[in-house]
Design a protein around this motif. Sequence first.
Motif, PDB file in Angstrom:
ATOM      1  N   MET A   3       0.806  -1.219   0.000  1.00  0.00           N
ATOM      2  CA  MET A   3       0.000   0.000   0.000  1.00  0.00           C
ATOM      3  C   MET A   3       0.843   1.274   0.000  1.00  0.00           C
ATOM      4  N   VAL A   4       2.103   1.170   0.465  1.00  0.00           N
ATOM      5  CA  VAL A   4       2.937   2.375   0.564  1.00  0.00           C
ATOM      6  C   VAL A   4       4.146   2.312  -0.378  1.00  0.00           C
ATOM      7  N   SER A   5       4.126   1.377  -1.317  1.00  0.00           N
ATOM      8  CA  SER A   5       5.229   1.254  -2.267  1.00  0.00           C
ATOM      9  C   SER A   5       4.671   0.927  -3.651  1.00  0.00           C
ATOM     10  N   ALA A   6       5.591   0.818  -4.610  1.00  0.00           N
ATOM     11  CA  ALA A   6       5.191   0.460  -5.979  1.00  0.00           C
ATOM     12  C   ALA A   6       5.069  -1.050  -6.157  1.00  0.00           C
ATOM     13  N   LEU A   7       5.276  -1.805  -5.098  1.00  0.00           N
ATOM     14  CA  LEU A   7       5.205  -3.265  -5.165  1.00  0.00           C
ATOM     15  C   LEU A   7       3.757  -3.741  -5.147  1.00  0.00           C
ATOM     16  N   SER A   8       3.468  -4.783  -5.928  1.00  0.00           N
ATOM     17  CA  SER A   8       2.174  -5.439  -5.817  1.00  0.00           C
ATOM     18  C   SER A   8       2.156  -6.242  -4.520  1.00  0.00           C
ATOM     19  N   LYS A   9       0.978  -6.716  -4.124  1.00  0.00           N
ATOM     20  CA  LYS A   9       0.904  -7.485  -2.884  1.00  0.00           C
ATOM     21  C   LYS A   9       1.738  -8.757  -2.984  1.00  0.00           C
ATOM     22  N   LYS A  10       1.742  -9.399  -4.131  1.00  0.00           N
ATOM     23  CA  LYS A  10       2.538 -10.611  -4.317  1.00  0.00           C
ATOM     24  C   LYS A  10       4.026 -10.292  -4.247  1.00  0.00           C
ATOM     25  N   GLU A  11       4.435  -9.197  -4.905  1.00  0.00           N
ATOM     26  CA  GLU A  11       5.843  -8.800  -4.866  1.00  0.00           C
ATOM     27  C   GLU A  11       6.272  -8.465  -3.437  1.00  0.00           C
ATOM     28  N   ALA A  12       5.397  -7.768  -2.709  1.00  0.00           N
ATOM     29  CA  ALA A  12       5.696  -7.405  -1.324  1.00  0.00           C
ATOM     30  C   ALA A  12       5.845  -8.649  -0.460  1.00  0.00           C
ATOM     31  N   ALA A  13       4.951  -9.615  -0.653  1.00  0.00           N
ATOM     32  CA  ALA A  13       5.008 -10.862   0.114  1.00  0.00           C
ATOM     33  C   ALA A  13       6.309 -11.619  -0.187  1.00  0.00           C
ATOM     34  N   ASN A  14       6.708 -11.644  -1.451  1.00  0.00           N
ATOM     35  CA  ASN A  14       7.942 -12.339  -1.834  1.00  0.00           C
ATOM     36  C   ASN A  14       9.179 -11.646  -1.269  1.00  0.00           C
ATOM     37  N   ARG A  15       9.178 -10.298  -1.270  1.00  0.00           N
ATOM     38  CA  ARG A  15      10.319  -9.555  -0.743  1.00  0.00           C
ATOM     39  C   ARG A  15      10.497  -9.817   0.748  1.00  0.00           C
ATOM     40  N   LEU A  16       9.393  -9.750   1.496  1.00  0.00           N
ATOM     41  CA  LEU A  16       9.463  -9.972   2.938  1.00  0.00           C
ATOM     42  C   LEU A  16       9.833 -11.422   3.252  1.00  0.00           C
ATOM     43  N   ALA A  17       9.316 -12.347   2.447  1.00  0.00           N
ATOM     44  CA  ALA A  17       9.658 -13.755   2.643  1.00  0.00           C
ATOM     45  C   ALA A  17      11.152 -13.987   2.397  1.00  0.00           C
ATOM     46  N   TYR A  18      11.702 -13.320   1.398  1.00  0.00           N
ATOM     47  CA  TYR A  18      13.128 -13.453   1.090  1.00  0.00           C
ATOM     48  C   TYR A  18      13.987 -12.892   2.219  1.00  0.00           C
ATOM     49  N   LEU A  19      13.605 -11.733   2.759  1.00  0.00           N
ATOM     50  CA  LEU A  19      14.334 -11.144   3.881  1.00  0.00           C
ATOM     51  C   LEU A  19      14.263 -12.051   5.104  1.00  0.00           C
ATOM     52  N   SER A  20      13.131 -12.730   5.268  1.00  0.00           N
ATOM     53  CA  SER A  20      12.981 -13.677   6.376  1.00  0.00           C
ATOM     54  C   SER A  20      13.880 -14.894   6.167  1.00  0.00           C
ATOM     55  N   MET A  21      13.933 -15.409   4.947  1.00  0.00           N
ATOM     56  CA  MET A  21      14.792 -16.549   4.641  1.00  0.00           C
ATOM     57  C   MET A  21      16.261 -16.227   4.900  1.00  0.00           C
ATOM     58  N   LYS A  22      16.635 -14.961   4.697  1.00  0.00           N
ATOM     59  CA  LYS A  22      18.012 -14.529   4.915  1.00  0.00           C
ATOM     60  C   LYS A  22      18.300 -14.241   6.377  1.00  0.00           C
ATOM     61  N   LEU A  51      24.223  -1.805   7.616  1.00  0.00           N
ATOM     62  CA  LEU A  51      25.008  -1.510   6.406  1.00  0.00           C
ATOM     63  C   LEU A  51      24.116  -1.018   5.275  1.00  0.00           C
ATOM     64  N   VAL A  52      22.940  -1.635   5.150  1.00  0.00           N
ATOM     65  CA  VAL A  52      21.987  -1.232   4.106  1.00  0.00           C
ATOM     66  C   VAL A  52      21.555   0.217   4.300  1.00  0.00           C
ATOM     67  N   ILE A  53      21.224   0.582   5.545  1.00  0.00           N
ATOM     68  CA  ILE A  53      20.746   1.936   5.831  1.00  0.00           C
ATOM     69  C   ILE A  53      21.866   2.963   5.725  1.00  0.00           C
ATOM     70  N   ILE A  54      23.014   2.670   6.313  1.00  0.00           N
ATOM     71  CA  ILE A  54      24.101   3.658   6.375  1.00  0.00           C
ATOM     72  C   ILE A  54      24.725   3.912   5.007  1.00  0.00           C
ATOM     73  N   PHE A  55      24.870   2.851   4.213  1.00  0.00           N
ATOM     74  CA  PHE A  55      25.545   2.999   2.925  1.00  0.00           C
ATOM     75  C   PHE A  55      24.604   2.932   1.727  1.00  0.00           C
ATOM     76  N   GLY A  56      23.317   2.678   1.968  1.00  0.00           N
ATOM     77  CA  GLY A  56      22.352   2.656   0.866  1.00  0.00           C
ATOM     78  C   GLY A  56      22.581   1.518  -0.112  1.00  0.00           C
ATOM     79  N   ILE A  57      23.073   0.387   0.382  1.00  0.00           N
ATOM     80  CA  ILE A  57      23.366  -0.755  -0.485  1.00  0.00           C
ATOM     81  C   ILE A  57      22.300  -1.833  -0.292  1.00  0.00           C
ATOM     82  N   GLU A  58      22.288  -2.821  -1.186  1.00  0.00           N
ATOM     83  CA  GLU A  58      21.343  -3.928  -1.074  1.00  0.00           C
ATOM     84  C   GLU A  58      21.941  -5.020  -0.184  1.00  0.00           C
ATOM     85  N   ILE A  59      21.099  -5.956   0.240  1.00  0.00           N
ATOM     86  CA  ILE A  59      21.519  -6.924   1.254  1.00  0.00           C
ATOM     87  C   ILE A  59      22.661  -7.828   0.774  1.00  0.00           C
TER      88      ILE A  59
END
Length: 278
Positions: A59-78, A136-144
């Motif tokens: 609701m607050v990003s350009a991601l669809s609900k499926k994309e959002a679910a996959n992103r959060l699931a991936y961060l959880s897996m990591k 590291l992601v927040i301070i340097f603006g990099i991806e995980i």
Amino acid sequence: MEDSFIFFLIMFLLLGCIPMIQIYYKNQYEKSRSKFSDAEIFKLMSRANHFLTAKQLSMVSALSKKEAANRLAYLSMKGIVKKFQDGSGMRTVYQLKEALPEDDILPISIEGLTETEIVDAVMSYSKDYQITIAELVIIFGIEIELAKQTLERLKKSGLVKRLWKGTSLIYVVKDPLIKGTPKFESSSPPIKIKLPKESKQEREIVKLKIPDADILRLAIEHKGRLTVTLVCLKLNISIEEAQIKLDDLYEQGAFIIDVNQQDALVEYYLRDKNLLEQ
């Protein structure tokens, strides 16, 4: 003998599926990260009491609900965020445990920085001597993925060592590069994002059916702690209605949300502790 064979066959199939699942979520991650960065997700979670659902993220990003679910699931897996079921068991909630820095000068470019300069920059914003992927992601603006590579780079340099904390591996500064204790700076107070709305009509019906005072009294009777299932049981309403009502009062600031780690259960706590003394 036959039972043992079936057991090992099932285990073999399950273990074989894990890499395929990981590949799937990584591919989905690669496809969607340009729409909403890891840093933006972590900032959002930090400002939303550290809890987020896929519906909220969509609701607050350009991601669809499926994309959002996959992103959060991936961060959880990591292992970067934790996954829980809410009190109804029908909604997945993700939690970012750590507080993250906010500063107008962030992110800092990591390009060209030495290992010593990277550690020094992190320590300028860290509240302890642990270095995390989210920091590291927040301070340097990099991806995980680059953040993970950076941690390994720091480890190889000898500036950071890896330790066991419970069942998790963490990275800590071996010899602090700054005197005194690390500082933690935050330029803005935590704010809430709005929880997903059902239909306006449905919410109005729930609001009329369940007065706020009934929920507050119930919270007082139970030492300030409520769950969706408890409200459902005590007020003889549906799970969905209990969820809507608690989310509504959370959004209004009457409750804060926390997770019972032992039961993996989302709990709502009364913010005004003075009510418990009456």
